[in-house]
Design a protein around this motif. Structure first.
Motif, short mmCIF file in Angstrom:
data_model
loop_
_atom_site.label_atom_id
_atom_site.label_comp_id
_atom_site.label_asym_id
_atom_site.label_seq_id
_atom_site.Cartn_x
_atom_site.Cartn_y
_atom_site.Cartn_z
N ALA A 80 0.88 -1.25 0.09
CA ALA A 80 0.15 -0.01 0.19
C ALA A 80 0.91 1.18 -0.08
CB ALA A 80 -1.10 0.12 1.21
N LEU A 81 1.80 1.28 0.59
CA LEU A 81 2.80 2.49 0.95
C LEU A 81 4.06 2.46 -0.12
CD1 LEU A 81 2.97 2.97 4.85
CD2 LEU A 81 1.79 4.47 2.95
N VAL A 82 4.15 1.53 -0.85
CA VAL A 82 5.29 1.30 -1.86
C VAL A 82 5.61 2.23 -2.70
CG1 VAL A 82 6.81 0.00 -3.50
CG2 VAL A 82 5.71 -1.17 -1.37
N GLY A 83 4.38 2.63 -3.35
CA GLY A 83 4.47 3.68 -4.43
C GLY A 83 4.75 5.04 -3.91
N VAL A 84 3.95 5.42 -2.86
CA VAL A 84 4.14 6.53 -2.31
C VAL A 84 5.66 6.87 -1.72
CG1 VAL A 84 3.32 8.30 -0.33
CG2 VAL A 84 1.81 6.64 -1.60
N VAL A 85 6.18 5.74 -1.12
CA VAL A 85 7.70 6.15 -0.46
C VAL A 85 8.36 6.23 -1.71
CG1 VAL A 85 9.16 5.21 0.84
CG2 VAL A 85 7.01 4.97 1.58
N ARG A 86 8.21 5.35 -2.77
CA ARG A 86 9.47 5.27 -4.09
C ARG A 86 9.30 6.59 -4.69
NH1 ARG A 86 7.35 4.41 -9.26
NH2 ARG A 86 8.77 3.70 -10.82
N ALA A 87 7.90 7.38 -5.02
CA ALA A 87 7.90 8.55 -5.57
C ALA A 87 8.98 9.46 -4.63
CB ALA A 87 6.79 8.89 -5.63
N GLU A 88 8.71 9.49 -3.35
CA GLU A 88 9.31 10.58 -2.60
C GLU A 88 11.14 10.33 -2.87
OE1 GLU A 88 8.47 13.17 -0.77
OE2 GLU A 88 6.55 12.84 -1.27
N PHE A 89 11.24 9.04 -2.76
CA PHE A 89 12.72 8.89 -2.89
C PHE A 89 13.22 8.95 -4.09
CE2 PHE A 89 12.58 7.01 1.27
CZ PHE A 89 13.99 6.85 1.78
N LEU A 90 12.66 8.84 -5.22
CA LEU A 90 12.90 9.20 -6.71
C LEU A 90 13.09 10.71 -6.86
CD1 LEU A 90 10.66 6.68 -8.86
CD2 LEU A 90 13.23 6.72 -8.90
N ARG A 91 12.23 11.31 -6.25
CA ARG A 91 12.29 13.00 -6.31
C ARG A 91 13.37 13.57 -5.44
NH1 ARG A 91 10.33 17.17 -3.22
NH2 ARG A 91 9.35 15.71 -1.87
#
Length: 366
Positions: free
Chosen positions: A241-252
């Protein structure tokens, strides 16, 4: 001149201390104070949090509120605590070595002959069957059973109390563990990128395509799903559930100048991820957590309603709803279960909205 030197040193020390106190780092940073003000400004979410915490705190002491054992027994000058300890019937002059049934008139008479008992407000546990019903079960609300009984003669208030506690505890444990796994997975994807991100994304797509409900049905047909087994099965699928949100923050964040500077200085990847990037990602994580908790509780309730949740006889809100559907002539069952579940989920939704406002940098309340 020499006599003034100690005095000057003392003045310098005092000034240094005052300066250190003046520049002391506050316990709560300004940004966290602003977030707390934003959270309190949403009065609906703020009071929902306190109401939910109060209800959960009360449910933690369910054994002292609804129990078929006395809280305290005074017998022949001895103080006994049946809630915590096992006492055979022979302890009170009975005939059996099994645990005393304190609701039995015979045992009650033995105890009250040489002592007394202090009962909780509700003299039923979640699995206690009322054998003295004057009407067939499910019995309507009465002075003995405040919200009536289910179709097996068990007190509805006691089952609601214990069911609320197990639902919240299940949701909290599932949310915390799945959030930790999801944050770590999303952090690894977003920070390293490249093939790590690509392979992980393909794995998540395949993993989420597995029908979890069918898997639960298959496992329930083989073994009886208990609390921890059910938690482990749901954990297999809830961590994404949280993988996409955290991934986007780290990519940014991995391309920010201070991150590149840290890399150039030789700071390890672990320190960069957890000290510099993770605090930014936790903002989105904390915003989503109340809604994830809501979904975890709803999932357990749905599985219990369908008969694939906790073992039969467990204190379950979903099982109470299922009884309400099967016993339409007893509307108190469905109304009681629906009211508790609707109240619990509504409070969590309101809290989630307040948390979202608290972490929204565009909102500032005085």
């Amino acid at each position: 001149m020499d006599q003034d030197t100690p005095l000057n040193n003392a003045d310098d020390k005092s000034a240094a201390i005052e300066q250190a106190v003046a520049h002391k780092k506050p316990l709560i940073s300004p940004i966290n104070r602003r977030r707390w003000r934003n959270f309190k400004a949403n009065s609906r979410g703020y009071w929902s949090l306190w109401i939910f915490l109060l209800l959960f705190f009360i449910s933690l002491f369910s054994e002292f509120i609804a129990n078929d054992k006395p809280l305290l027994v005074s017998f022949e000058g001895e103080w006994l605590t049946p809630v915590f300890s096992f006492y055979p019937e022979t302890k009170f002059g009975g005939d059996f070595e099994t645990e005393a049934d304190y609701r039995d008139p015979f045992v009650r008479e033995l105890i009250e002959k040489d002592g007394w008992m202090l009962w909780p407000p509700i003299r039923y546990s979640y699995d206690t069957i009322n054998l003295d019903l004057k009407v067939p079960a499910p019995a309507p609300p009465s002075a003995e059973n405040w919200l009536g009984t289910d179709d097996q003669g068990r007190d509805v208030v006691a089952r609601l109390l214990y069911g609320f506690r197990i639902s919240v505890l299940f949701g909290l444990i599932l949310t915390l563990i799945s959030s930790v796994i999801g944050v770590l997975a999303g952090a690894a994807q977003g920070y390293f990128g490249g093939w790590t991100d690509l392979l992980f994304q393909r794995f998540i797509e395949i993993w989420t395509s597995i029908p979890s409900l069918y898997l639960l049905i298959i496992i329930a047909a083989v073994i009886e799903p208990g609390f921890w087994i059910l938690l482990g099965i749901l954990l297999l699928f809830s961590w994404v559930a949280l993988v996409g949100v955290v991934r986007a923050e780290f990519l940014r964040g991995r391309n920010f100048e201070y991150i590149q500077a840290a890399r150039a200085l030789g700071v390890s990847n672990t320190k960069i991820m957890f000290r510099h990037l993770l605090p930014n990602a936790m903002v989105a994580t904390l915003t989503f957590m109340p809604f994830i908790l809501n979904g975890s509780i709803s999932t357990l309730t749905s599985l219990d309603f369908l008969g694939f949740g906790l073992p039969p006889g467990s204190a379950s809100l979903g099982e109470l709803l299922a009884q309400g559907k099967s016993n339409l002539q007893a509307p108190w069952l469905g109304i009681a279960g629906f009211t508790v579940i609707a109240l619990m989920l509504s409070l969590l939704i309101f809290v989630g909205e307040a948390v979202r406002d608290a972490f929204d940098p565009r909102k500032t309340f005085q």
